[in-house]
Design an enzyme around this catalytic site. Structure first.
Site, PDB file in Angstrom:
ATOM      1  N   ARG A 136       0.820  -1.216   0.000  1.00 51.75           N
ATOM      2  CA  ARG A 136       0.000   0.000   0.000  1.00 51.75           C
ATOM      3  C   ARG A 136       0.854   1.267   0.000  1.00 51.75           C
ATOM      4  O   ARG A 136       0.477   2.270  -0.616  1.00 51.75           O
ATOM      5  CB  ARG A 136      -0.949  -0.026   1.199  1.00 51.75           C
ATOM      6  CG  ARG A 136      -2.061  -1.032   0.974  1.00 51.75           C
ATOM      7  CD  ARG A 136      -2.949  -1.233   2.165  1.00 51.75           C
ATOM      8  NE  ARG A 136      -4.174  -1.914   1.747  1.00 51.75           N
ATOM      9  CZ  ARG A 136      -5.063  -2.442   2.583  1.00 51.75           C
ATOM     10  NH1 ARG A 136      -4.877  -2.351   3.891  1.00 51.75           N
ATOM     11  NH2 ARG A 136      -6.145  -3.032   2.123  1.00 51.75           N
ATOM     12  N   LYS A 189     -17.222 -19.402   1.304  1.00 56.26           N
ATOM     13  CA  LYS A 189     -18.670 -19.461   1.492  1.00 56.26           C
ATOM     14  C   LYS A 189     -19.470 -18.730   0.427  1.00 56.26           C
ATOM     15  O   LYS A 189     -19.143 -17.614   0.037  1.00 56.26           O
ATOM     16  CB  LYS A 189     -19.031 -18.838   2.846  1.00 56.26           C
ATOM     17  CG  LYS A 189     -18.625 -19.720   4.003  1.00 56.26           C
ATOM     18  CD  LYS A 189     -19.054 -19.070   5.292  1.00 56.26           C
ATOM     19  CE  LYS A 189     -18.945 -20.054   6.454  1.00 56.26           C
ATOM     20  NZ  LYS A 189     -19.391 -19.442   7.701  1.00 56.26           N
ATOM     21  N   GLY A 241     -12.537  -5.223   0.398  1.00 61.20           N
ATOM     22  CA  GLY A 241     -13.967  -4.890   0.422  1.00 61.20           C
ATOM     23  C   GLY A 241     -14.416  -4.091  -0.787  1.00 61.20           C
ATOM     24  O   GLY A 241     -15.467  -4.364  -1.371  1.00 61.20           O
TER      25      GLY A 241
END
Ligand code: ADP
Ligand code: MG
Length: 398
Positions: free
Chosen positions: A38, A199, A379
């Site tokens: 980053r 999932k 995200g």
């Protein structure tokens, strides 16, 4: 993506104070940054602004202090590592708003760079409080958002500032948006999407959106088990969300209607214990025993998927195909990643990947460097794959 102004549109910024939102939220072990990806992503924009004579004021968050000042979450500790990556001096200012910060900013000269203290030390940051936005805006003349990874949050420093100062996308933000636009905005068809991971429930919106956008949906990882079970396969002790059978069916129906081919594995690698190098079997999905777990997709499926990619022009990838952290269940992920890397090198596909574990898996395969673009935004990348508009990006649009 067309509507963003970039650093090219800023004109003469010599002597101007530029507030730059970066992502400096790096993992640390004591005083050492363990992954400086980053910091390296932030460097080009900060260096360019400084070279053009701006007074560069870097805004960022660090950890989750929830409005409290916490020494262990001070950006002071990232200032030195960032300075090392930049190869330039970087000052630290102990607040991102207020009179003391203003006085410190006033002492800076054109070309100087300062990191301002953790924006999340103010409760108003995550609330996008107009009072904090106004207080931060007082420190600068212009605003640059270079933190795509924080753009899914409408916070004061990621969204609010864009409404009160002339705003621009930084180089890293620009590259990220361009890559994502190439992959899912106006991609060259056929497009393949690989969606893996643990999932289905965590990626329902991703799957639902993708079936309408891509020609081939490749489902791997634990989530493939849920789809296989929905189709009547006995998956034994595999990770599986049996209660999502109807949801899985409806995704398959939607894919059918949209002419999207869904690829589920027909052979899998199973084991009785989930540990490194246990005894394994490679079997047809219909041959999984009651006490076995599916931990990777099989070699026949992997080869078939490689053939799918060979006929595609665009690939977007999120989620590993198996439990890649535990050998040998990284085999399919590593193999398909290397196929994608080779096809990208040959110029036959554009490949974009994102997701925390996905990036780790691609690095493990030695494939990340050959992908057209690897997003480090977890995200934000997923929300983009869900087809959502990111508030921090939207606020930059004119
Ligand atoms: P990303 O961070 O790239 O979005 P996810 O967090 O969704 O990816 O998924 C990664 C996790 O999925 C890994 O920890 C991996 O071990 C797990 N996983 C993949 N396949 C399986 C499987 N068959 N059984 C159990 N876990 C799996
Ligand atoms: Mg993950």
């Amino acid at each position: 993506m067309s509507g963003h102004r970039t650093l090219d549109d800023m004109g003469d910024i010599a002597g101007k104070r530029v507030l730059v939102r970066e992502d400096l939220n790096v993992p640390m072990d004591g005083a050492t940054v363990t992954d400086d990806t980053r910091l390296r992503a932030a460097a080009p924009t900060v260096a360019e602004l400084a070279d053009r004579g701006a007074i560069v004021l870097v805004l960022a968050h660090f950890g989750r202090p929830k409005g409290e000042k916490r020494a262990d979450m001070s950006l002071a500790q990232v200032t030195r590592p960032f300075s090392d990556v930049l190869g330039r001096d970087v000052a630290f200012i102990g607040d991102c708003a207020g009179d003391e910060a203003a006085a410190a900013v006033a002492r800076l000269a054109p070309g100087d760079i300062a990191v301002l203290e953790n924006t999340r030390f103010h409760a108003g940051e995550e609330k996008n409080d107009p009072a904090l936005v106004a207080a931060m805006a007082k420190l600068g003349d212009l605003y640059v958002n270079d933190a795509f990874s924080a753009a899914h949050r409408a916070h004061a420093s990621t969204e609010g500032l864009a409404h009160v100062l002339p705003s621009f996308a930084g180089r890293s933000m620009e590259a990220e948006l361009a890559a994502l636009e190439t992959a899912l905005g106006k991609p060259e068809h056929p497009v393949a999407a690989v969606v893996g991971g643990a999932k289905v429930s965590s990626k329902l919106d991703v799957l639902t959106h993708l079936v309408t956008r891509v020609d081939h949906l490749i489902i791997g990882g634990g989530m493939a088990n849920t789809f296989l079970a929905a189709r009547g396969v006995d998956v034994g002790k595999s990770l599986c969300e049996h209660d999502l059978a109807a949801t899985a069916e409806s995704i398959l129906d939607a894919a059918d209607r949209a002419n999207c081919t869904v690829h589920l594995p027909y052979d899998v690698v199973v084991a009785r214990e989930f540990r490194a190098n246990p005894p394994t079997r490679t079997v047809n999905v219909h041959e999984v025993a009651a006490d076995e777990m599916i931990l990777d997709i099989g070699p026949a499926a992997t080869e078939a998927l490689a053939d799918v990619l060979k006929n595609c022009r665009t690939l977007v990838w999120n989620g590993p195909l198996g439990a890649f952290e535990t050998p040998p269940f990284d085999t399919a992920t590593v193999s398909l990643a290397r196929t994608a890397a080779a096809l990208t090198r040959e110029g036959s596909i554009v490949s974009v990947a994102g997701g925390g574990d996905t990036v780790a898996a691609l690095n493990q395969a030695g494939a990340a460097g050959d992908f057209s673009f690897v997003s480090t935004a977890g995200g934000a990348f997923l929300e983009w794959m869900e087809g959502k508009e990111l508030p921090g990006v939207k606020a930059l649009e004119r």
